[in-house]
Structure formats: structure tokens, C-alpha cells
Design a protein around this motif. Structure first.
Motif, PDB file in Angstrom:
ATOM      1  N   LYS A  44      -9.363  -2.469  -5.926  1.00 22.38           N
ATOM      2  CA  LYS A  44      -9.809  -1.250  -5.232  1.00 22.38           C
ATOM      3  C   LYS A  44      -9.003  -0.021  -5.653  1.00 22.38           C
ATOM      4  CE  LYS A  44     -11.592  -3.137  -0.937  1.00 22.38           C
ATOM      5  NZ  LYS A  44     -11.168  -3.469   0.404  1.00 22.38           N
ATOM      6  N   LEU A  45      -7.751  -0.267  -6.051  1.00 23.29           N
ATOM      7  CA  LEU A  45      -6.859   0.863  -6.360  1.00 23.29           C
ATOM      8  C   LEU A  45      -6.896   1.256  -7.833  1.00 23.29           C
ATOM      9  CD1 LEU A  45      -3.769  -0.312  -4.279  1.00 23.29           C
ATOM     10  CD2 LEU A  45      -5.213   1.666  -3.786  1.00 23.29           C
ATOM     11  N   ALA A  55       0.249  -2.457   1.309  1.00 24.92           N
ATOM     12  CA  ALA A  55       0.124  -1.101   0.754  1.00 24.92           C
ATOM     13  C   ALA A  55       1.434  -0.667   0.104  1.00 24.92           C
ATOM     14  CB  ALA A  55      -0.276  -0.129   1.868  1.00 24.92           C
ATOM     15  N   ASP A 107      -3.951   3.280   5.084  1.00 26.45           N
ATOM     16  CA  ASP A 107      -4.986   4.056   4.377  1.00 26.45           C
ATOM     17  C   ASP A 107      -4.375   5.280   3.701  1.00 26.45           C
ATOM     18  OD1 ASP A 107      -6.946   2.306   5.020  1.00 26.45           O
ATOM     19  OD2 ASP A 107      -7.811   3.486   6.650  1.00 26.45           O
ATOM     20  N   TYR A 166      -2.670   4.100   0.625  1.00 22.54           N
ATOM     21  CA  TYR A 166      -3.657   3.749  -0.418  1.00 22.54           C
ATOM     22  C   TYR A 166      -4.272   5.004  -1.045  1.00 22.54           C
ATOM     23  CZ  TYR A 166      -3.552  -1.238   0.755  1.00 22.54           C
ATOM     24  OH  TYR A 166      -3.149  -2.538   0.931  1.00 22.54           O
ATOM     25  N   ASN A 167      -4.579   6.010  -0.203  1.00 24.56           N
ATOM     26  CA  ASN A 167      -5.159   7.249  -0.748  1.00 24.56           C
ATOM     27  C   ASN A 167      -4.206   7.905  -1.732  1.00 24.56           C
ATOM     28  OD1 ASN A 167      -7.541   7.053   0.584  1.00 24.56           O
ATOM     29  ND2 ASN A 167      -6.891   8.264   2.362  1.00 24.56           N
ATOM     30  N   ARG A 174      -4.185   5.894  -4.946  1.00 25.23           N
ATOM     31  CA  ARG A 174      -5.398   6.125  -5.768  1.00 25.23           C
ATOM     32  C   ARG A 174      -5.254   7.419  -6.570  1.00 25.23           C
ATOM     33  NH1 ARG A 174      -8.251   4.928  -1.259  1.00 25.23           N
ATOM     34  NH2 ARG A 174      -8.624   2.702  -1.184  1.00 25.23           N
ATOM     35  N   ALA A 176      -6.864  -5.867  -3.401  1.00 25.78           N
ATOM     36  CA  ALA A 176      -6.318  -4.513  -3.202  1.00 25.78           C
ATOM     37  C   ALA A 176      -6.135  -3.827  -4.560  1.00 25.78           C
ATOM     38  CB  ALA A 176      -4.985  -4.585  -2.450  1.00 25.78           C
ATOM     39  N   GLU A 197       2.874   0.668  -3.667  1.00 21.65           N
ATOM     40  CA  GLU A 197       3.704   1.861  -3.849  1.00 21.65           C
ATOM     41  C   GLU A 197       4.915   1.493  -4.721  1.00 21.65           C
ATOM     42  OE1 GLU A 197       3.973   4.842  -0.244  1.00 21.65           O
ATOM     43  OE2 GLU A 197       5.770   3.607  -0.380  1.00 21.65           O
TER      44      GLU A 197
END
Ligand code: NAP
Length: 287
Positions: A58-59, A266, A12, A15-16, A19, A55, A270
């Protein structure tokens, strides 16, 4: 029962961060884009491609799926890669494995431009993973190490046993562990006594692809275990290389599912941003 080192919190956080960075790119007129190449014939890889698409949505990362029939010719795939390499709107290229037998994964992977190789499979990035120089390192070994660090385990000076020396996980992980200053023993299919090497380890990694390879009689209470294996159980669920009841006998262990695989996805994104930075000529971030 040992600590279960779930990956959700670490994933998470990744992912944050992604974003936020995607918003930053958007303000400069860029949208990160990953292109996935899928040759039909393997259900699991079709599933993983779909997970990546979810994914990406969402990103705010753009996702292209390039699907080929199971009889696809190598030349067709190489031509697509040449186009994707030249396309300034595509920043990452990934080939889903395994491929049907008539196709050579090595030949196809080598055709990917190193600065778009978000899976770290080209010769350039494999060498960078060995030396620690600038490049894109494969996501799964990164996930193994990052998960341990999240739970406060340092590798420097530790006796580490690595089970598996495959191209995707074990081999790159071996080099990355040495750069973390661990003393690494590598076990493989010709290692006669795995338990011996696990007994002498403070931290161990499993990256084989054999369910229940490591059992409770092989471990000790001070051991910290990372399971990168992905196998299908008899009931269709996913299991690692380490038997489930081993968790009762060790200090800490990563779960499957919900461990290395979760963080790997994730970190793959990156890597897409790292690739975009390379293409924009930006400064490198740590990996
Ligand atoms: P691989 O290339 O097939 O390598 C497997 C390794 O395991 C080889 O080094 C092999 O030894 C060794 N091995 C086989 N039987 C063994 C035994 N009985 N005892 C000890 N070692 C043994 O596999 P890979 O592609 O690196 O993948 C490894 C695992 O990671 C698989 O389960 C794969 O699905 C999983 N994986 C997970 C993720 C994730 O996101 N979590 C991503 C990619 C892969 P030899 O070298 O002697 O043949």
C-alpha cells in the motif's frame, strides 16, 4: 468509561507522511525496500510478516520475504544477512521472532548492519536507544509514547509505572521514558505487589505477555494506561495484558487490538525510511 485511545488516526497520519516521502524518493530514483527473514514454525510471526507485506504494498515500499524451513542452520541465515547487508537495494532488514530453539536470536540480530536494523535490535541501536543518540529505535516503545502524546498526555514530571522489562518493549521503553523526563518505576516477574505500584502511578504501561495481568481492582480513576501486550484469548482473538473491564475504571486506555500494535507497524515503516536516509547520508528526523 475511560477514553479509548485508538491508534488509527495516528497510524494514518504516519502512513500519509510515508506515502509522500516514498513519492519524493521515487523522484530521485530510489525505492525503499525492507527484507523480512522468517523461519517457519510460528504461526503468529508468519501472520505478522504477511501484514507487513500488505502495508508495504500500500505504501509503495518494496518487500522481500526470505523464508527458511524450521530446521534451518544458523549459518544459512547469517550468510543471507551478509548478502542483504551488502545489497544497496535493500534498506531495512528484520528478523521475525520467535525462532526455533536451536537458533540464537541474539547471534543472528547482531549480524544485521546497524544502519539497516529497522527493528532496533543490534547492539549499536540498543545503545542509541539508551543514550538518545543517532540510531534506529525499536518501533513498539516509540508507538507507546507517541500514542500517549497524540491524546495530549505529557510524560514530563509524571510518576510512571512500567510493567515488564523485556528486551523488545519494556527495557527500551524504560530508557525512552526517562528521556521524556518521567519518574519511572519498573515492575517485573519478581515484583510482589503490582497494585501498589499502579496506585502510585499517573501513567502506566503493560508489556508482559500475560492476559488479564492487570485487573480492575488494581487501578484508580485518574490512571492513564497503555497496553503493549499481545496475547491469544481462548476464542482465538487478540487481547492485551490488561483485562477489558479495566477501561471502566480509568481515565484513558489503549485498546488491544487497534492500539500499540497498529501504530507499531506504521512506525516500523518510518524506521525503514530512516534507514534509507542513513544510507543516502541525509539529515536525521526526530523519533
Ligand atoms: P518478554 O521479553 O517476555 O518480557 C516480559 C516481561 O514481563 C519480563 O520483564 C518479565 O519479568 C515480565 N513479567 C512476566 N510475568 C510478570 C508478572 N506476573 N508480573 C509482572 N511482570 C511480569 O516480552 P517482550 O518481548 O518485551 O514483549 C512483551 C509483550 O509485548 C508481549 O505480549 C509481546 O507479545 C508484546 N509485543 C507487542 C508488540 C506490539 O507491536 N504491540 C511488539 C512486540 C511485543 P522478568 O524480567 O522478571 O522475567
Amino acid at each position: 468509561m475511560g477514553m479509548i485511545m485508538k491508534a488509527k488516526e495516528t497510524a494514518d497520519a504516519v502512513y500519509n507522511d510515508i506515502r509522500k516521502r516514498v513519492e519524493g524518493y521515487a523522484s530521485q530514483g530510489h525505492r525503499p525496500c525492507i527484507a523480512t527473514i522468517l523461519v517457519e514454525g510460528d504461526l503468529a510471526s508468519a501472520y505478522y510478516a504477511k501484514m507487513k507485506q500488505k502495508a508495504a504494498d500500500k505504501l509503495g515500499v518494496s518487500f522481500q520475504l526470505h523464508a527458511f524451513g524450521k530446521d534451518a542452520a544458523e549459518q544459512e541465515i547469517l550468510e543471507l544477512i551478509a548478502k542483504l547487508n551488502a545489497d544497496r537495494d535493500v534498506h531495512g532488514i528484520m528478523l521475525e521472532l520467535p525462532l526455533p530453539e536451536h537458533l540464537s536470536a541474539a547471534a543472528i540480530e547482531q549480524a544485521i548492519a546497524p544502519f539497516k536494523d529497522v527493528d532496533g535490535v543490534t547492539p549499536f541501536n540498543k545503545l542509541a536507544t539508551v543514550t538518545g543518540e543517532r540510531g534506529i529505535y525499536p518501533a513498539t516503545p516509540q508507538a507507546c509514547i507517541r500514542l500517549l502524546k497524540h491524546y495530549g498526555y505529557s510524560l514530563a514530571g509524571k510518576n510512571v509505572t512500567l510493567v515488564g522489562r523485556g528486551q523488545t518493549v519494556g527495557l527500551p521503553l524504560f530508557h525512552m521514558l526517562q528521556r521524556e523526563q518521567a519518574t519511572v518505576t519498573v515492575c517485573h516477574s519478581r515484583t510482589p505487589d503490582l497494585a501498589f505500584h499502579l496506585r502510585h502511578a499517573e501513567i502506566a504501561f503493560a508489556a508482559v505477555g500475560r492476559r488479564n495481568l492487570i485487573t480492575r481492582d488494581m487501578v484508580h480513576p485518574a490512571l492513564v494506561l497503555v497496553d503493549a501486550g499481545i496475547n491469544e484469548s481462548d476464542d482465538g482473538s487478540i487481547a492485551g495484558d490488561i483485562a477489558r473491564d479495566v477501561a471502566d475504571e480509568v481515565t484513558a486506555i489503549t485498546p488491544v487490538p487497534g492500539g500499540v500494535g497498529t501504530l507499531t507497524t506504521a512506525i516500523l515503516f518510518e524506521n525503514v525510511l530512516r534507514a534509507l536516509d542513513y544510507q543516502l547520508g541525509e539529515k536525521e528526523t526526530e523519533q
